[in-house]
Each structure stands twice: as structure tokens, then as C-alpha cells.
Design a protein around this motif. Sequence first.
Motif, mmCIF file in Angstrom:
data_model
loop_
_atom_site.group_PDB
_atom_site.id
_atom_site.type_symbol
_atom_site.label_atom_id
_atom_site.label_comp_id
_atom_site.label_asym_id
_atom_site.label_seq_id
_atom_site.Cartn_x
_atom_site.Cartn_y
_atom_site.Cartn_z
ATOM 1 N N ARG A 1 0.833 -1.209 0.000
ATOM 2 C CA ARG A 1 0.000 0.000 0.000
ATOM 3 C C ARG A 1 0.862 1.251 0.000
ATOM 4 O O ARG A 1 0.559 2.238 -0.690
ATOM 5 N N GLN B 1 0.800 4.454 -2.630
ATOM 6 C CA GLN B 1 0.580 5.828 -2.177
ATOM 7 C C GLN B 1 1.759 6.729 -2.559
ATOM 8 O O GLN B 1 1.561 7.868 -2.990
ATOM 9 N N ASP C 1 1.280 9.918 -4.935
ATOM 10 C CA ASP C 1 1.638 11.240 -4.422
ATOM 11 C C ASP C 1 2.719 11.891 -5.278
ATOM 12 O O ASP C 1 2.676 13.095 -5.554
ATOM 13 N N TYR D 1 5.253 6.556 5.151
ATOM 14 C CA TYR D 1 4.057 5.772 4.847
ATOM 15 C C TYR D 1 3.961 4.494 5.698
ATOM 16 O O TYR D 1 2.939 3.825 5.673
#
Length: 426
Positions: free
Chosen positions: A175, A179, A183, A415
Motif C-alpha cells: 500500500r 501511495q 503522491d 508511509y
Amino acid sequence: MHDIAFIRANPEAFDAAMKRRGADPVADRIVALDAKKREAQTRVQEAQSRRNEASKAIGQAMGQGDKDRAEALKAEVAEIKAGMPQWEEAEHAADAELEDLLARLPNIPADDVPEGADETENVEVASWGEKRNFDFEPKEHADLGPALGMDFETGAKLSGARFTFLRGDIARLHRALAQFMLDTQTRKHGYTECNPPVLVNDAAMYGTDKLPKFAEDSFRTTDDRWLVPTSEVSLTASVADQILGDLAEPVRLTAHTLCFRSEAGSAGRDTRGFIRQHQFEKVELVSICRPDDSAAEHERMVRCAEHILEALHLPYRRVFLCTGDMGFGARKTFDLEVWLPGQGAYREISSCSNTGDFQARRMNARYRPEGEKKTRFVHTLNGSGLAVGRTLVAVMENYQNQDGSVTVPQCLASYMGGVDKLEPAA
């Protein structure tokens, strides 16, 4: 889809382009079908015009009391009506045959695409990064994965071959990669984040050249929708049947979605591990631009994908695909291949293609240059920025430690909630 006017004017050049793609000469057949269609169209138009003239003349004859002329004109109109269906059917049949033929022909390769029969003749044009020197024998991800939560057995139990169940920190790392990619592509590279459907109709698949060629490689639902093989389909088809503005700046779209492929054409390839799955995730990049801007936009897109690999410090190479290995809808493609030390090989992690106006013609996507009344077809481009699962594989193999743990790349620290290493289960 191809420009029929170009084929009529340049049949030999078109056949030469198809030959580069491994296709048989077909221009004569296309031109003949087009002529047949145009003849039928002309006959229908002439019949309609004469019918309208005769119908108008009937009223004039009746008003003048000329019953004989009126009856003769009525007979002529009846004869025209009786004959029109024949030419209408001929037009429809020729048009359908022509459309089907054109839909099955690959895009014309750009002039600078290298000649070649298959992937062995692709050309490496650049490389980046230094391969890590291990003081132990590096493992493949499929051997590292089970102790880290990459559960192939449960995936297979639930869904069959080519499905995987991720648990714990490795699911979080997967994940985190998605992300980070999303981003980066939105905040640094100017792509607009989208959350498109992953179920689409025939028109979306056809417009992005996935039908009819790749129907067998895709999953279809019982209500005749398609699970997208890539969000390129949803993103690109979002401009179908539209007339955009001047496109002074390209439209740049990105999405992180599930993707689905039956892999019918890849039977027996990469059956072990996480490389080739029926269900996977990808951050896709799509650009819609003017024809004059597409070459520069292609290079920009490739650099946006390369930036992710460089931020992760993953060695990679850029490969220029030859005519025999290039995708059906592409006119020019660069693949990025990441180094996997466990396999001792480079493997594809991104493919960035310029399709020119090939998809735009299929889905009628146009723009209107400033100050002009006439519209033109846009150019569309697509690429992976990146394939999430394959990036996870690359991180696992390049960041592995002798004890079976995997260090988390520094750029993903924010993250991962303080997790800096994936630890194998005891």
C-alpha cells in the motif's frame, strides 16, 4: 484505427508499415472495400435526391391536373423505394467489413522504432543505478515472501492459480508503494488524480484498442461489462466523443486501481510468485495532447516513471521495443526493466507508449486548435508509473538481508508508521 484517406493515398507505404509489424499486405482489400462502400453511399444519396425531387413533382403535377404525369412519378418513387434497401444493405455490409478489418490491424510504428521479430531484438538505450553486491546468495521474492506474509497458498485456495493473499507489514508496504507513486505523480509531476470505474463497457475497451484483439486476455462479467486490464482504459476513454479545447497543455491523468488479466496469451509464464497475477494493482499515467507535443510528452512520461525507480534506488534500464515486440496499439514504446538480483535478470516494471491518433480515431476524441473551426484528433499516451506488485518484488529482492528480512526504502518511511524492516515470522 487507421486513417482511410492515408491508406487510399499511400497503399504501398501502409503495406510496408504493416509488414514491419508482421502483418500481411492488406491495403488493396481496404481500398476495394472503401470503394464499394463509397459507391453504395453514392447510389443511396442519388436515389434519395431523386425520390425527393419526384415526390415534390407529384404535388406540382396534381396541382396542374396532369394525372398521367403524377402517376408516372408515383411509379418512379415506388421503384426508387424498392431499390434503395439493396444499396443501403450493400453500404452497411461494406462498412461493417471494413471496420472489422481496420479494427484488427496494429498501429503503424514510428520511423525510428528498431526492426525486430521479438523481445530478443529490443534495444537497451540507457541504464541507471548500481547493482548491489551481496555477501550472501540473494533469494527470489517467491522464496522470501511466505515468511513475510506473502501467502500464495491461501490465494490459490480462495481463487486459484495466480492469486496471492498479503498479510501484515508486507501488505502495508504494498500500500505504501502505491501511495508513494500516486503522491509523486500528482504533487511533483502534475498529473490529476482520478478514481475511475474498473468495470467498463464495450465502447471503452474498443476505443482503447483492447477489443476485439484482447478479448481472450480480459475478464467479462455476466452483464457484459469488462474488468479493466489497466486503468488506461477508463482514463483514456474518459475523453471519448469529446471535442477538447486548444490543449495548450496536455491533459495528464493518473489513477491507482485494481487491474485484471486472464493471461490467456501467457500460459505457463511466471506461474511462480507475484510477477504475473490475474489481479494486481498499478498506478497508471495517461496523457492527452496535440500531435506536435506527443513526442516530448512521451519522453516526459518515461522520466516520470523512472523517477519512482530512482527514488527507491532500484537499478533499472530503459529498453526501446522493436517492431515485433511492441504492443498492438502503440506506435512507439519504451519499457523500464528493473534489476531483480534473486533472478539475476532485468524484468519489465513499466511500459510507456505513444499511440498517436490510433486510439483517438477509434473513440472519436478530438481537439479544436485556437482560431480554427476544424477539429483534429488528439494523441494519447499511456504508461505505468509503476506496476505496484512488481515494484514490491523489486524492493524485496534488492533490499533483502541474510536473515530473510527486508529493509524498507527510506522514501517510504513516512508511509510505514515507524516500520523500517519487514521481519520474517519465527
